[in-house]
Write an enzyme that holds these catalytic residues in place. Structure first.
Site, PDB file in Angstrom:
ATOM      1  N   ASP A 221       0.643  -1.248  -0.036  1.00 39.10           N
ATOM      2  CA  ASP A 221       0.052  -0.164  -0.036  1.00 39.10           C
ATOM      3  C   ASP A 221       0.953   1.303   0.001  1.00 39.10           C
ATOM      4  OD1 ASP A 221      -2.986   1.156   0.268  1.00 39.10           O
ATOM      5  OD2 ASP A 221      -1.879   1.933   2.258  1.00 39.10           O
ATOM      6  N   GLU A 281      13.920 -14.304  -0.058  1.00 39.08           N
ATOM      7  CA  GLU A 281      14.201 -15.410   0.958  1.00 39.08           C
ATOM      8  C   GLU A 281      13.709 -16.702   0.435  1.00 39.08           C
ATOM      9  OE1 GLU A 281      14.965 -12.334   4.493  1.00 39.08           O
ATOM     10  OE2 GLU A 281      13.343 -14.038   4.539  1.00 39.08           O
TER      11      GLU A 281
END
Length: 562
Positions: A221, A281
């Site tokens: 956002d 990751e």
């Protein structure tokens, strides 16, 4: 920060952009379905949509032909801004369900071949978050600098002239600290100090919580608000016309500044790199799609997506907010084709913060009784433009923007700027699933959080299922066809010059393949000269005729040709 630094960052982004990798990643040029959690499907009978309600409708979402879905915030929240004021990033707001429901949703989406993303708000929290309560208590506690605090100006007023997107000064006085706290949106949404590495580490941990459950990525956002000028310099003035991407109505005071120091600052890039490291990751890497608002998005988007250490893609409001004339759109498309890497942006014609597209972008056609044709035309354009797309729930039904009386408003933005701005409640009204059911099948509650507009019953999903010419059935055909044309995901775009007044025409090209898209937004027939003959229509609607290199289009007709 200086204007020179900002321009240098932009130049770097443009000069370092390259062709998308081959084969393209799943997200590049994908079509997502935005689920507005509050208004989608209530299975708990409390008047709010919920997580299990989304899981129940996954077959419907899959059958539209989209690649995945994005879910708006469901986290615990006082709901001052419908969940974008988060008080706990690792939980579920009680009316929406439990964490176990979220795990089931992720698993079921994957079982049906859908990718799934959640909304994530990295830049601010609710003022009811435990972090803020501790930070606001004093100047010397462990979280004293977890938010953006500043001493008053010499006259006791706010530290600078920054204005909230929702109106009013972007500063909140906190007596306990005798300081101001920065809040770019509502007073109850204080900005996090993401330059504090402890804060950033906690935010990254919140991201991992849901990614560890198998989430495919996040819609981030308001990425233009991740940081701010460290010297808190005041913004220079601007004419409202210089900020066409800003919502909130023509008299929103936010439009009267050039937002050099409170939006889109270079200090945000290191933060974005940290967010990307978390996404990387995982195997496969998770996807980060950033919302760009309040800024000149088409020019700035490359800065946020360049190389492999920033965002994967962005979406913005430019096509929504700059559509005063069709020439505005054509100019915008030409600008995007110069700046954006194909596949690094998502086309949005409406979302939970903007009016329904047929009402906002095609008002004349709607008033003339051609809502259905206008809705199909906009969906076709969205599906054939360069990049991917985000389809907001209900657009596949061709829903119009309803009027919400002031006494029924929930949106704080609307309340702040009424009557100049009617706000966002209209687009957020619940989905009409069944025409003959209470609340059109959205909920069994007698008091839904927002009413289903009466006229929505005639556009209900069950009626459109049985109508082969409905907007719903058209959407399914359109997205099935789009899947058969892989080059639409990543092909470059060239907008035609010298087209008739109400026509948008462009060519998508990649590796020797070509597709031409022509749309007549007018209520009169037009004729378009194509760049070559021997083209054949592949997907079209309305009255069309092709004679050598001349294409005739009836009112609101369109065609894709190869």
């Amino acid at each position: 920060m200086s204007v020179t630094e900002r321009d240098a960052e932009l130049v770097y982004a443009i000069t370092h952009r390259g062709s998308p990798p081959e084969p393209p990643e799943w997200w590049r040029g994908a079509v997502f379905y935005e689920v507005y959690t509050h208004s989608f499907n209530d299975t708990m009978g409390n008047g709010y949509g919920d997580i299990r309600g989304v899981t129940e409708k996954l077959p419907y979402i899959r059958d539209l032909g989209v690649d995945g879905l994005w879910l708006t915030p469901f986290y615990p929240s006082p709901q001052h801004d419908n969940g974008y004021d988060v008080s706990d990033f690792k939980g579920v707001h009680d009316p929406f369900g439990k964490v176990e429901d979220v795990q089931e949703l992720i698993d079921e989406a994957h079982a049906k071949g859908l990718k799934i993303m959640f909304d994530f708000i990295a830049g601010h929290t609710s003022d009811q978050h435990p972090w803020f309560r501790e930070s606001a208590a004093s100047r010397d506690n462990d979280k004293a600098d977890w938010y953006v605090w500043a001493d008053p100006a010499l006259d006791g007023g706010a530290p600078n002239n920054w204005i909230s997107s929702f109106g009013g000064r972007a500063w909140r006085w906190v007596p306990q600290r005798a300081q101001y706290c920065y809040r770019p949106f509502l007073e109850s949404q204080p900005a996090l100090n993401l330059r504090n590495q402890q804060v950033l580490a906690e935010v990254l941990g919140n991201m991992r919580f849901w990614l560890d459950m198998g989430l495919d990525g996040y819609r981030l956002d308001a990425i233009q608000c991740l940081s701010h000028d460290s010297e808190l310099r005041s913004n220079p003035p601007a004419r409202a016309s210089e900020n066409p991407s800003v919502g909130g109505g023509p008299n929103n005071p936010f439009k009267h500044q050039i937002h050099l120091f409170d939006r889109d600052v270079p200090e945000a890039i290191p933060i974005i790199r940290q967010l990307r490291r978390v996404a990387n990751e995982y195997d496969p890497p998770r996807v980060l799609i950033g919302e760009l608002a309040d800024v000149d998005s088409s020019r700035l988007a490359p800065k946020y997506t360049v190389d492999n250490d920033r965002l994967h893609a962005v979406y913005d409001f430019d096509l929504i907010n700059r559509a005063e004339t069709l020439r505005d759109w054509t100019d915008m498309l030409r600008l995007r084709s110069r700046y954006l890497v194909p596949g690094s942006s998502l086309n949005v014609l409406t979302n939970h913060d903007s009016p329904r597209s047929v009402s906002n972008l095609m008002p004349r056609a709607c008033k003339a009784g051609h809502r259905r044709e206008a809705a199909k035309l906009l969906l076709f354009l969205q599906a054939t433009l360069m990049g991917g797309a985000i389809l907001f729930q209900g657009e596949e039904l061709g829903l119009e923007q309803p009027h919400i009386p002031y006494e029924e408003l929930q949106d704080p933005w609307a309340k702040a700027l009424w009557p100049d701005f009617e706000g966002r409640d209209g687009v957020r009204c619940p989905i009409p699933w069944r025409h003959d059911a209470p609340n059109c099948g959205f909920t069994t509650s007698e008091e839904p959080w927002l009413k289903v507009p009466e006229r929505y019953a005639e556009h209900a999903l069950d009626l459109q299922e049985d109508d082969p010419e409905s907007v719903l059935q058209f959407t399914r055909r359109l997205l099935r066809w789009r899947r058969t044309v892989p080059m639409l995901r990543t092909a470059a775009e060239h907008t035609f010059e010298d087209t008739p007044m109400r026509v948008i025409a462009f060519e998508r090209e990649k590796a020797g393949e070509s597709l031409i898209s022509v749309s007549n937004f007018g209520m009169k027939p037009v004729e378009v000269t194509l760049p070559r003959s021997s083209l054949k229509p592949q997907f079209y609607d309305g009255e069309i005729a092709l004679d050598e290199d001349r294409l005739s289009l009836g009112p609101l007709a369109f065609a894709a040709m190869t």
